[in-house]
Scaffold this active site. Structure first.
Site, PDB file in Angstrom:
ATOM      1  N   CYS A 181       0.080   8.553  -4.650  1.00  0.00           N
ATOM      2  CA  CYS A 181       0.251   8.363  -6.165  1.00  0.00           C
ATOM      3  C   CYS A 181      -0.509   8.772  -7.333  1.00  0.00           C
ATOM      4  O   CYS A 181      -0.377   8.498  -8.053  1.00  0.00           O
ATOM      5  CB  CYS A 181       0.128   6.028  -5.901  1.00  0.00           C
ATOM      6  SG  CYS A 181       0.560   5.563  -4.359  1.00  0.00           S
ATOM      7  N   SER A 182      -0.791   9.993  -6.845  1.00  0.00           N
ATOM      8  CA  SER A 182      -1.573  11.047  -7.996  1.00  0.00           C
ATOM      9  C   SER A 182      -0.447  11.346  -8.779  1.00  0.00           C
ATOM     10  O   SER A 182      -0.762  12.105  -9.594  1.00  0.00           O
ATOM     11  CB  SER A 182      -2.402  12.095  -7.134  1.00  0.00           C
ATOM     12  OG  SER A 182      -1.648  13.181  -6.878  1.00  0.00           O
ATOM     13  N   LEU A 211       1.097  -1.679   0.138  1.00  0.00           N
ATOM     14  CA  LEU A 211       0.404  -0.029  -0.052  1.00  0.00           C
ATOM     15  C   LEU A 211       0.865   1.391  -0.015  1.00  0.00           C
ATOM     16  O   LEU A 211       2.064   1.083   0.399  1.00  0.00           O
ATOM     17  CB  LEU A 211      -0.908  -0.096   1.136  1.00  0.00           C
ATOM     18  CG  LEU A 211      -1.269   1.590   1.302  1.00  0.00           C
ATOM     19  CD1 LEU A 211      -3.160   0.762   1.561  1.00  0.00           C
ATOM     20  CD2 LEU A 211      -1.252   2.365   2.409  1.00  0.00           C
ATOM     21  N   ILE A 212       0.387   2.215  -1.081  1.00  0.00           N
ATOM     22  CA  ILE A 212       1.532   3.517  -1.175  1.00  0.00           C
ATOM     23  C   ILE A 212       0.159   4.712  -0.984  1.00  0.00           C
ATOM     24  O   ILE A 212      -1.027   5.039  -1.560  1.00  0.00           O
ATOM     25  CB  ILE A 212       1.617   3.335  -2.491  1.00  0.00           C
ATOM     26  CG1 ILE A 212       2.767   2.335  -3.007  1.00  0.00           C
ATOM     27  CG2 ILE A 212       3.023   4.698  -3.105  1.00  0.00           C
ATOM     28  CD1 ILE A 212       2.702   2.153  -4.368  1.00  0.00           C
ATOM     29  N   TYR A 219       9.022  22.726   7.020  1.00  0.00           N
ATOM     30  CA  TYR A 219       8.619  21.467   6.696  1.00  0.00           C
ATOM     31  C   TYR A 219      10.406  20.520   6.859  1.00  0.00           C
ATOM     32  O   TYR A 219      10.310  19.688   7.361  1.00  0.00           O
ATOM     33  CB  TYR A 219       9.264  22.227   4.959  1.00  0.00           C
ATOM     34  CG  TYR A 219       9.544  20.425   3.350  1.00  0.00           C
ATOM     35  CD1 TYR A 219       9.078  19.658   3.968  1.00  0.00           C
ATOM     36  CD2 TYR A 219      11.001  19.908   3.141  1.00  0.00           C
ATOM     37  CE1 TYR A 219       8.835  18.552   2.463  1.00  0.00           C
ATOM     38  CE2 TYR A 219      10.870  18.764   2.999  1.00  0.00           C
ATOM     39  CZ  TYR A 219      10.507  18.048   2.158  1.00  0.00           C
ATOM     40  OH  TYR A 219      10.375  17.320   1.919  1.00  0.00           O
ATOM     41  N   GLY A 241       5.731   8.592  -5.697  1.00  0.00           N
ATOM     42  CA  GLY A 241       4.489   7.775  -5.207  1.00  0.00           C
ATOM     43  C   GLY A 241       3.798   6.810  -6.743  1.00  0.00           C
ATOM     44  O   GLY A 241       4.138   6.093  -6.273  1.00  0.00           O
ATOM     45  N   ASP A 254      -6.881   9.747   2.089  1.00  0.00           N
ATOM     46  CA  ASP A 254      -6.356  10.435   2.960  1.00  0.00           C
ATOM     47  C   ASP A 254      -5.273  10.951   4.037  1.00  0.00           C
ATOM     48  O   ASP A 254      -6.453   9.916   4.900  1.00  0.00           O
ATOM     49  CB  ASP A 254      -7.457  12.076   2.895  1.00  0.00           C
ATOM     50  CG  ASP A 254      -6.998  14.103   3.551  1.00  0.00           C
ATOM     51  OD1 ASP A 254      -5.882  13.065   3.761  1.00  0.00           O
ATOM     52  OD2 ASP A 254      -7.329  14.735   3.069  1.00  0.00           O
ATOM     53  N   LYS A 305       9.610  16.625   9.316  1.00  0.00           N
ATOM     54  CA  LYS A 305      11.237  15.924   8.114  1.00  0.00           C
ATOM     55  C   LYS A 305      11.635  14.800   9.259  1.00  0.00           C
ATOM     56  O   LYS A 305      11.409  13.712   9.335  1.00  0.00           O
ATOM     57  CB  LYS A 305      10.977  16.036   7.176  1.00  0.00           C
ATOM     58  CG  LYS A 305      10.393  15.790   5.526  1.00  0.00           C
ATOM     59  CD  LYS A 305       9.547  14.516   5.307  1.00  0.00           C
ATOM     60  CE  LYS A 305       9.003  15.142   4.150  1.00  0.00           C
ATOM     61  NZ  LYS A 305       7.931  13.612   3.518  1.00  0.00           N
TER      62      LYS A 305
HETATM   63  N1  LIG Z   1      10.832  16.343  -5.172  1.00  0.00           N
HETATM   64  C1  LIG Z   1      10.810  16.866  -3.827  1.00  0.00           C
HETATM   65  O1  LIG Z   1      12.370  16.964  -4.554  1.00  0.00           O
HETATM   66  C2  LIG Z   1      11.306  15.536  -3.012  1.00  0.00           C
HETATM   67  C3  LIG Z   1      10.407  15.176  -2.789  1.00  0.00           C
HETATM   68  N2  LIG Z   1      10.334  14.624  -1.626  1.00  0.00           N
HETATM   69  C4  LIG Z   1       8.992  13.602  -0.915  1.00  0.00           C
HETATM   70  O2  LIG Z   1       8.370  12.513  -1.632  1.00  0.00           O
HETATM   71  C5  LIG Z   1       7.212  12.642  -1.314  1.00  0.00           C
HETATM   72  C6  LIG Z   1       6.738  12.913  -2.544  1.00  0.00           C
HETATM   73  O3  LIG Z   1       6.733  14.046  -2.706  1.00  0.00           O
HETATM   74  P1  LIG Z   1       6.640  14.798  -4.802  1.00  0.00           P
HETATM   75  O4  LIG Z   1       6.371  13.334  -5.733  1.00  0.00           O
HETATM   76  O5  LIG Z   1       7.786  14.826  -5.185  1.00  0.00           O
HETATM   77  O6  LIG Z   1       5.524  15.772  -4.397  1.00  0.00           O
HETATM   78  P2  LIG Z   1       3.769  15.783  -5.028  1.00  0.00           P
HETATM   79  O7  LIG Z   1       2.999  17.078  -4.882  1.00  0.00           O
HETATM   80  O8  LIG Z   1       5.035  15.007  -6.953  1.00  0.00           O
HETATM   81  O9  LIG Z   1       3.385  14.362  -4.802  1.00  0.00           O
HETATM   82  C7  LIG Z   1       2.840  14.983  -3.361  1.00  0.00           C
HETATM   83  C8  LIG Z   1       1.235  13.552  -3.196  1.00  0.00           C
HETATM   84  O10 LIG Z   1       1.250  13.609  -2.061  1.00  0.00           O
HETATM   85  C9  LIG Z   1      -0.389  13.324  -2.332  1.00  0.00           C
HETATM   86  N3  LIG Z   1      -0.790  14.584  -1.140  1.00  0.00           N
HETATM   87  C10 LIG Z   1      -0.546  15.617  -0.048  1.00  0.00           C
HETATM   88  N4  LIG Z   1      -1.064  15.546   0.841  1.00  0.00           N
HETATM   89  C11 LIG Z   1      -2.092  14.131   1.102  1.00  0.00           C
HETATM   90  C12 LIG Z   1      -2.659  14.222   2.059  1.00  0.00           C
HETATM   91  N5  LIG Z   1      -3.585  14.443   2.737  1.00  0.00           N
HETATM   92  N6  LIG Z   1      -3.779  12.281   1.829  1.00  0.00           N
HETATM   93  C13 LIG Z   1      -3.298  11.733   0.217  1.00  0.00           C
HETATM   94  N7  LIG Z   1      -2.477  12.375  -0.453  1.00  0.00           N
HETATM   95  C14 LIG Z   1      -1.793  13.797  -0.066  1.00  0.00           C
HETATM   96  C15 LIG Z   1      -0.321  15.016  -3.072  1.00  0.00           C
HETATM   97  O11 LIG Z   1      -2.041  14.507  -3.543  1.00  0.00           O
HETATM   98  P3  LIG Z   1      -1.957  15.352  -4.428  1.00  0.00           P
HETATM   99  O12 LIG Z   1      -2.280  15.366  -5.798  1.00  0.00           O
HETATM  100  O13 LIG Z   1      -4.010  15.491  -4.085  1.00  0.00           O
HETATM  101  O14 LIG Z   1      -2.075  17.124  -4.080  1.00  0.00           O
HETATM  102  C16 LIG Z   1       0.502  13.818  -4.251  1.00  0.00           C
HETATM  103  O15 LIG Z   1      -0.187  12.876  -4.887  1.00  0.00           O
HETATM  104  C17 LIG Z   1       7.044  14.021  -0.415  1.00  0.00           C
HETATM  105  O16 LIG Z   1       6.900  13.374   1.398  1.00  0.00           O
HETATM  106  C18 LIG Z   1       7.810  15.104   0.107  1.00  0.00           C
HETATM  107  O17 LIG Z   1       8.425  15.244   1.113  1.00  0.00           O
HETATM  108  C19 LIG Z   1      11.552  14.296  -0.141  1.00  0.00           C
HETATM  109  C20 LIG Z   1      12.677  14.758  -0.552  1.00  0.00           C
HETATM  110  C21 LIG Z   1      12.519  15.550  -1.909  1.00  0.00           C
HETATM  111  C1  LIG Z   2      20.008  26.867  -1.851  1.00  0.00           C
HETATM  112  C2  LIG Z   2      20.985  26.382  -1.501  1.00  0.00           C
HETATM  113  C3  LIG Z   2      21.197  25.254  -1.199  1.00  0.00           C
HETATM  114  C4  LIG Z   2      19.693  24.672  -1.131  1.00  0.00           C
HETATM  115  C5  LIG Z   2      19.371  23.426  -0.731  1.00  0.00           C
HETATM  116  C6  LIG Z   2      17.658  22.618  -1.428  1.00  0.00           C
HETATM  117  C7  LIG Z   2      17.309  23.491  -2.201  1.00  0.00           C
HETATM  118  C8  LIG Z   2      17.520  21.598  -0.889  1.00  0.00           C
HETATM  119  C9  LIG Z   2      15.939  20.971  -1.683  1.00  0.00           C
HETATM  120  C10 LIG Z   2      15.927  19.871  -1.019  1.00  0.00           C
HETATM  121  C11 LIG Z   2      14.550  19.069  -1.546  1.00  0.00           C
HETATM  122  C12 LIG Z   2      14.031  19.828  -1.887  1.00  0.00           C
HETATM  123  C13 LIG Z   2      13.880  18.276  -0.889  1.00  0.00           C
HETATM  124  C14 LIG Z   2      12.747  17.749  -0.352  1.00  0.00           C
HETATM  125  O1  LIG Z   2      12.366  16.740   0.397  1.00  0.00           O
HETATM  126  C15 LIG Z   2      21.756  24.238   0.049  1.00  0.00           C
HETATM  127  C16 LIG Z   2      22.518  22.667  -0.929  1.00  0.00           C
HETATM  128  C17 LIG Z   2      21.294  23.896   1.460  1.00  0.00           C
HETATM  129  C18 LIG Z   2      22.696  25.243   0.677  1.00  0.00           C
HETATM  130  C19 LIG Z   2      23.718  26.245  -0.667  1.00  0.00           C
HETATM  131  C20 LIG Z   2      22.678  26.881  -0.963  1.00  0.00           C
END
Ligand SMILES: NC(=O)C1=CN([C@@H]2O[C@H](COP(=O)(O)OP(=O)(O)OC[C@H]3O[C@@H](n4cnc5c(N)ncnc54)[C@H](OP(=O)(O)O)[C@@H]3O)[C@@H](O)[C@H]2O)C=CC1
Ligand SMILES: CC1=C(/C=C/C(C)=C/C=C/C(C)=C/C=O)C(C)(C)CCC1
EC number: 1.1.1.300
Length: 320
Positions: free
Chosen positions: A17-18, A13-14, A160, A22, A70, A164
């Site tokens: 996934c929209s 289960l994931i 954020y 995911g 949700d 996490k």
């Molecule tokens: N992209 C990145 O740079 C990074 C992302 N992550 C993490 O990865 C995970 C997935 O994100 P990512 O695929 O990038 O982003 P997306 O925005 O593409 O996907 C996020 C998903 O989470 C869903 N969601 C949000 N709120 C809820 C809720 N209340 N119940 C069920 N589903 C929900 C969204 O649904 P809906 O379409 O309905 O909004 C969507 O399907 C997140 O936990 C994010 O923090 C971690 C590191 C980096």
């Molecule tokens: C601008 C900037 C940074 C930005 C990092 C970012 C933007 C990271 C994003 C991570 C994500 C998107 C995680 C999702 O969960 C550093 C490297 C810290 C330091 C140098 C300047």
């Protein structure tokens, strides 16, 4: 029905996934050649299922099933889990999550709450519902999509990152408890990944006004942080496919690790935190990369490239 697939199939289960990570994990598991997985791909709004259904193609209703969940609602989580045959889930992947960027003083408390409600309590709610059955059966795997920001804070992403960090602390405790029940819990910590998350984080911020924030902070955010974040995504960004493959390898490992950093190019940035227990090194380095080096001679990004590619090239590591 949601489960009761081929004999011996693992029920996965994931959440979320929209789109993005995911969606890719769901499709990759459903595409398994040996059809080892019965995938229940959930999302909060079934009106958004088209991309997933299209990506699943023929596998839709064969190895991939869609259900509503949700993570912010007790009722929705209970209803979805109860609809699964014997509530039997072998592998739980908590992926749903949302970002939040911008100067803290401009963010209303209820928006911060919503991020914690989704990223932290959303995972907690789901795990709490599924874990007792796994403990009973003395079998199960839980995988939580965290972030590098679950291990290290980044300016203008304070809330954020905090959500996490909370998740990391919660899961670190739980992982130890669960081992005695033969249930493993693993975190994935991706750096930047090209998904809708990136669009919301960068595109959505460019036009936004910050009326309640002092001009210096707005200037740092718009003209220092945002271009920096664009560069980071460009230099280090991974694909959802990469994260899905990594998830697959965690699922298939006989002894999965607790931390799973997906991006070797981000590791040197993270290493700053562990190299100096006073914390000054990482705080100062972030300050310099963001506020002093970059604007002065436009060397901030070369410094970052040196930190990442410079160190890594000799081992031939690439982000994808
Ligand atoms: N992209 C990145 O740079 C990074 C992302 N992550 C993490 O990865 C995970 C997935 O994100 P990512 O695929 O990038 O982003 P997306 O925005 O593409 O996907 C996020 C998903 O989470 C869903 N969601 C949000 N709120 C809820 C809720 N209340 N119940 C069920 N589903 C929900 C969204 O649904 P809906 O379409 O309905 O909004 C969507 O399907 C997140 O936990 C994010 O923090 C971690 C590191 C980096
Ligand atoms: C601008 C900037 C940074 C930005 C990092 C970012 C933007 C990271 C994003 C991570 C994500 C998107 C995680 C999702 O969960 C550093 C490297 C810290 C330091 C140098 C300047």
């Amino acid at each position: 029905g949601l489960s009761g697939g081929l004999h011996g199939q693992k029920v996965v289960l994931i959440t979320g996934c929209s789109s993005g990570i995911g969606l890719r994990i769901a499709v990759m598991l459903a595409e398994d050649e040996k059809q080892r997985y019965h995938v229940i791909a959930t999302m909060r709004d079934l009106k958004r299922k088209d991309n997933l259904v299209k990506a699943a193609g023929d596998l839709y209703s064969k190895t991939l099933f869609v259900a509503e969940l949700d993570v912010c609602s007790d009722e929705s989580v209970k209803q979805c889990i109860n609809s699964i045959k014997d509530r039997h889930i072998d592998i739980l992947i908590s992926n749903a999550g949302i970002g939040l960027v911008g100067p803290v003083e401009s963010i209303p408390m209820d928006e911060m709450n919503n991020v914690f409600e989704t990223n932290f309590y959303g995972s907690v709610r789901l795990i709490k519902e599924v874990m007792p059955d796994m403990k009973n059966r003395r079998a199960g795997r839980i995988i939580v999509i965290s972030s590098v920001m679950g291990l290290q804070g980044v300016a203008f992403n304070e809330v954020y990152a905090a959500s996490k960090f909370a998740l990391e602390g919660f899961c670190e405790g739980l992982a130890a408890q669960l081992l005695s029940f033969n249930v493993t819990l693993s975190m994935l910590e991706p750096g930047p990944v090209h998904t809708e998350f990136e669009l919301k984080m960068i595109q959505g911020m460019k036009e936004k006004e910050w009326p309640s924030v002092d001009p210096d902070t707005v200037n740092y955010f718009r003209n220092f942080y945002l271009p920096g974040a664009v560069d980071i995504f460009e230099i280090l960004g991974q694909t959802p496919d990469h994260i899905a493959k990594r998830t697959m390898s965690v699922i298939e490992a006989s002894n999965p690790h607790f931390h799973n950093l997906t991006n070797p190019l981000y590791s040197p940035i993270l290493a700053l935190k562990y190299a100096d227990e006073t914390g000054c090194l990482s705080v100062q380095a972030f300050y310099c990369m963001l506020f002093t080096l970059r604007p002065l001679m436009n060397v901030g990004m070369p410094v970052l490239k040196y930190l990442t590619f410079g160190f890594m090239r000799k081992w031939r590591i690439s982000p994808n």
